[in-house]
Design a protein around this motif. Structure first.
Motif, PDB file in Angstrom:
ATOM      1  N   MET A   1       0.849  -1.178   0.000  1.00  0.00           N
ATOM      2  CA  MET A   1       0.000   0.000   0.000  1.00  0.00           C
ATOM      3  C   MET A   1       0.882   1.224   0.000  1.00  0.00           C
ATOM      4  O   MET A   1       1.907   1.266   0.671  1.00  0.00           O
ATOM      5  N   LEU A   2       0.484   2.255  -0.788  1.00  0.00           N
ATOM      6  CA  LEU A   2       1.249   3.483  -0.863  1.00  0.00           C
ATOM      7  C   LEU A   2       0.691   4.503   0.107  1.00  0.00           C
ATOM      8  O   LEU A   2      -0.481   4.584   0.317  1.00  0.00           O
ATOM      9  N   SER A   3       1.493   5.424   0.630  1.00  0.00           N
ATOM     10  CA  SER A   3       0.906   6.486   1.428  1.00  0.00           C
ATOM     11  C   SER A   3       1.739   7.724   1.617  1.00  0.00           C
ATOM     12  O   SER A   3       2.859   7.872   1.565  1.00  0.00           O
ATOM     13  N   GLN A 241      -3.123   1.889  -3.461  1.00  0.00           N
ATOM     14  CA  GLN A 241      -4.238   1.961  -2.524  1.00  0.00           C
ATOM     15  C   GLN A 241      -4.038   3.178  -1.633  1.00  0.00           C
ATOM     16  O   GLN A 241      -2.960   3.362  -1.061  1.00  0.00           O
ATOM     17  N   VAL A 242      -5.059   4.005  -1.532  1.00  0.00           N
ATOM     18  CA  VAL A 242      -5.018   5.205  -0.696  1.00  0.00           C
ATOM     19  C   VAL A 242      -5.805   4.921   0.573  1.00  0.00           C
ATOM     20  O   VAL A 242      -7.000   4.589   0.517  1.00  0.00           O
ATOM     21  N   ALA A 243      -5.147   5.026   1.717  1.00  0.00           N
ATOM     22  CA  ALA A 243      -5.774   4.737   3.006  1.00  0.00           C
ATOM     23  C   ALA A 243      -6.106   6.041   3.722  1.00  0.00           C
ATOM     24  O   ALA A 243      -5.381   7.035   3.596  1.00  0.00           O
ATOM     25  N   PRO A 244      -7.206   6.079   4.493  1.00  0.00           N
ATOM     26  CA  PRO A 244      -7.578   7.302   5.215  1.00  0.00           C
ATOM     27  C   PRO A 244      -6.461   7.755   6.149  1.00  0.00           C
ATOM     28  O   PRO A 244      -5.901   6.966   6.904  1.00  0.00           O
ATOM     29  N   GLY A 245      -6.142   9.041   6.084  1.00  0.00           N
ATOM     30  CA  GLY A 245      -5.153   9.618   6.980  1.00  0.00           C
ATOM     31  C   GLY A 245      -3.725   9.261   6.667  1.00  0.00           C
ATOM     32  O   GLY A 245      -2.814   9.583   7.436  1.00  0.00           O
ATOM     33  N   LYS A 246      -3.485   8.605   5.525  1.00  0.00           N
ATOM     34  CA  LYS A 246      -2.130   8.188   5.167  1.00  0.00           C
ATOM     35  C   LYS A 246      -1.696   8.832   3.861  1.00  0.00           C
ATOM     36  O   LYS A 246      -2.506   9.152   3.008  1.00  0.00           O
ATOM     37  N   VAL A 247      -0.378   8.973   3.725  1.00  0.00           N
ATOM     38  CA  VAL A 247       0.190   9.434   2.463  1.00  0.00           C
ATOM     39  C   VAL A 247       0.964   8.275   1.862  1.00  0.00           C
ATOM     40  O   VAL A 247       1.817   7.683   2.503  1.00  0.00           O
ATOM     41  N   THR A 248       0.654   7.957   0.628  1.00  0.00           N
ATOM     42  CA  THR A 248       1.363   6.896  -0.079  1.00  0.00           C
ATOM     43  C   THR A 248       2.430   7.536  -0.955  1.00  0.00           C
ATOM     44  O   THR A 248       2.122   8.360  -1.802  1.00  0.00           O
ATOM     45  N   GLU A 249       3.663   7.138  -0.744  1.00  0.00           N
ATOM     46  CA  GLU A 249       4.770   7.634  -1.556  1.00  0.00           C
ATOM     47  C   GLU A 249       5.268   6.483  -2.413  1.00  0.00           C
ATOM     48  O   GLU A 249       5.716   5.465  -1.899  1.00  0.00           O
ATOM     49  N   ALA A 250       5.162   6.648  -3.714  1.00  0.00           N
ATOM     50  CA  ALA A 250       5.471   5.559  -4.641  1.00  0.00           C
ATOM     51  C   ALA A 250       6.451   6.012  -5.709  1.00  0.00           C
ATOM     52  O   ALA A 250       6.379   7.141  -6.185  1.00  0.00           O
ATOM     53  N   THR A 251       7.356   5.116  -6.061  1.00  0.00           N
ATOM     54  CA  THR A 251       8.285   5.348  -7.168  1.00  0.00           C
ATOM     55  C   THR A 251       7.995   4.333  -8.266  1.00  0.00           C
ATOM     56  O   THR A 251       8.017   3.128  -8.023  1.00  0.00           O
ATOM     57  N   LEU A 252       7.706   4.826  -9.462  1.00  0.00           N
ATOM     58  CA  LEU A 252       7.456   3.950 -10.606  1.00  0.00           C
ATOM     59  C   LEU A 252       8.748   3.813 -11.395  1.00  0.00           C
ATOM     60  O   LEU A 252       9.411   4.807 -11.699  1.00  0.00           O
ATOM     61  N   HIS A 253       9.099   2.575 -11.728  1.00  0.00           N
ATOM     62  CA  HIS A 253      10.375   2.289 -12.366  1.00  0.00           C
ATOM     63  C   HIS A 253      10.201   2.073 -13.864  1.00  0.00           C
ATOM     64  O   HIS A 253       9.629   1.069 -14.295  1.00  0.00           O
ATOM     65  N   HIS A 254      10.668   3.019 -14.629  1.00  0.00           N
ATOM     66  CA  HIS A 254      10.640   2.889 -16.093  1.00  0.00           C
ATOM     67  C   HIS A 254      11.848   2.089 -16.568  1.00  0.00           C
ATOM     68  O   HIS A 254      12.952   2.220 -16.012  1.00  0.00           O
TER      69      HIS A 254
END
Length: 350
Positions: A1-3, A241-254
């Motif tokens: 999960m991202l946040s 997935q975005v969860a209440p009260g959370k920040v999802t930090e995601a890195t997409l790899h090209h």
């Protein structure tokens, strides 16, 4: 999960598809680009003095209930005669923290005017405003980024507190190639509701054109992200997935590279002007076209054919793109003959 966003918690991970992590959204402030751009109600300007900040001094209105645990309104201010003080606040979930900032509140009458518009009675951009309202029915609308909630309330003679649940989370995105970040101006993200992997995705973006590092506040739920790197076919998708009260930090790899195309008379020579370029897939499909002496395209790794048209002649060259290996693709005049499917009438260019 991202946040995380103002008040959101955060975490991070990677996706190759992406990797993601989450943190608290309550500690961050969403950028102006994430604010909701439309309201379901319209109406007149709120009257002056319709909103009051919570005061540290004052007495609780007669008969008012004690604030629930975690409610920011320890004491409600004394309202003007004929009105009640309504202390508003919001939290991310029943067991989640209060939203500490970034909220926009609007209070509308619950009956429309003759025009069909719902009159705007009061508004505030504070985490816990107090509204002085006359007895009657109202619709309280609160937005946080792209998430919003509306609640109908009935105001009597007694002051009271109202708390709403706004299940919102945040997303902060980055992209890289072989763990090297892609420059912010070369990549952007579109966010869709649903799941790309499970085949239940929306066809229209929920948020378009997010930049790397932007905090986008969204209603909690499932989303997928489309990351577009440069000009070409370097496009990847990933579910989040975005969860209440959370920040999802995601890195997409090209897995891609930037290739610069040059038509030259000799290896290492100057690029010939007025050259029309096409990049073809192995099946002959056109991926990108340009009229430029030295265009640069970001291409996903794989095999391609470069086609250069100049001065009525056509030249081609097959080449391979490997992830992270940026470089030139030089097409030599007179050494590559165009296949008949590309330009049978113009000749090979030899």
């Amino acid at each position: 999960m991202l946040s995380a966003a103002p008040g959101l918690a955060a975490s991070s991970a990677r996706l190759d598809a992406p990797a993601a992590a989450t943190s608290s959204l309550a500690d961050e402030v969403p950028g102006s680009g994430t604010l909701a751009q439309a309201m379901p109600f319209v109406g007149t300007t709120p009257p002056a003095g319709a909103v009051a900040k919570p005061q540290p001094l004052g007495t609780t209105a007669p008969g008012a209930a004690k604030p629930p645990a975690g409610d920011p309104h320890t004491i409600l201010p004394q309202p003007p005669v004929g009105k009640a003080a309504i202390g508003m606040s919001a939290r991310f979930g029943e067991k989640e923290p209060l939203v500490p900032r970034g909220l926009v509140w609007r209070v509308f009458a619950d009956h429309p005017e003759a025009s069909g518009a719902y009159p705007l009675v009061a508004e505030a951009a504070e985490p816990a405003p107090v509204f002085f309202l006359s007895p009657g029915g109202y619709v309280v609308h609160v937005s946080y980024g792209l998430a919003s909630v509306a609640r109908r309330i009935v105001v009597g003679e007694e002051s009271r507190r109202e708390q709403v649940i706004i299940p919102a989370g945040g997303v902060r995105l980055q992209a890289d190639v072989l763990d090297k970040p892609i420059a912010a101006q070369k990549v952007e993200f579109d966010i869709f509701e649903g799941s790309f992997l499970q085949g239940r995705a929306s066809s229209r973006p929920f948020f378009r054109g997010a930049n790397p590092g932007d905090l986008i506040v969204l209603p909690a739920g499932d989303y997928y992200v489309v990351s577009t790197y440069g000009e070409g076919n370097a496009v990847i998708q990933a579910d989040l997935q975005v969860a209440p009260g959370k920040v999802t930090e995601a890195t997409l790899h090209h897995r891609a590279a930037e290739m610069t195309f040059r038509l030259v008379s000799a290896a290492g020579g100057d690029a010939l002007p007025e050259t029309q370029w096409s990049v073809l897939s192995p099946g002959g499909d056109a991926i990108k076209e340009s009229i430029n002496a030295q265009p640069t395209f970001a291409l996903a790794e794989g095999e391609y054919t470069a086609v250069a048209r100049q001065d009525g002649k056509t030249y081609t060259k097959d080449f391979i793109v490997e992830a992270g290996k940026n470089g030139p693709v030089e097409v030599l005049v007179g050494e590559q003959a165009a296949p008949p499917s590309i330009n049978a009438d113009e000749g090979s260019g030899d």
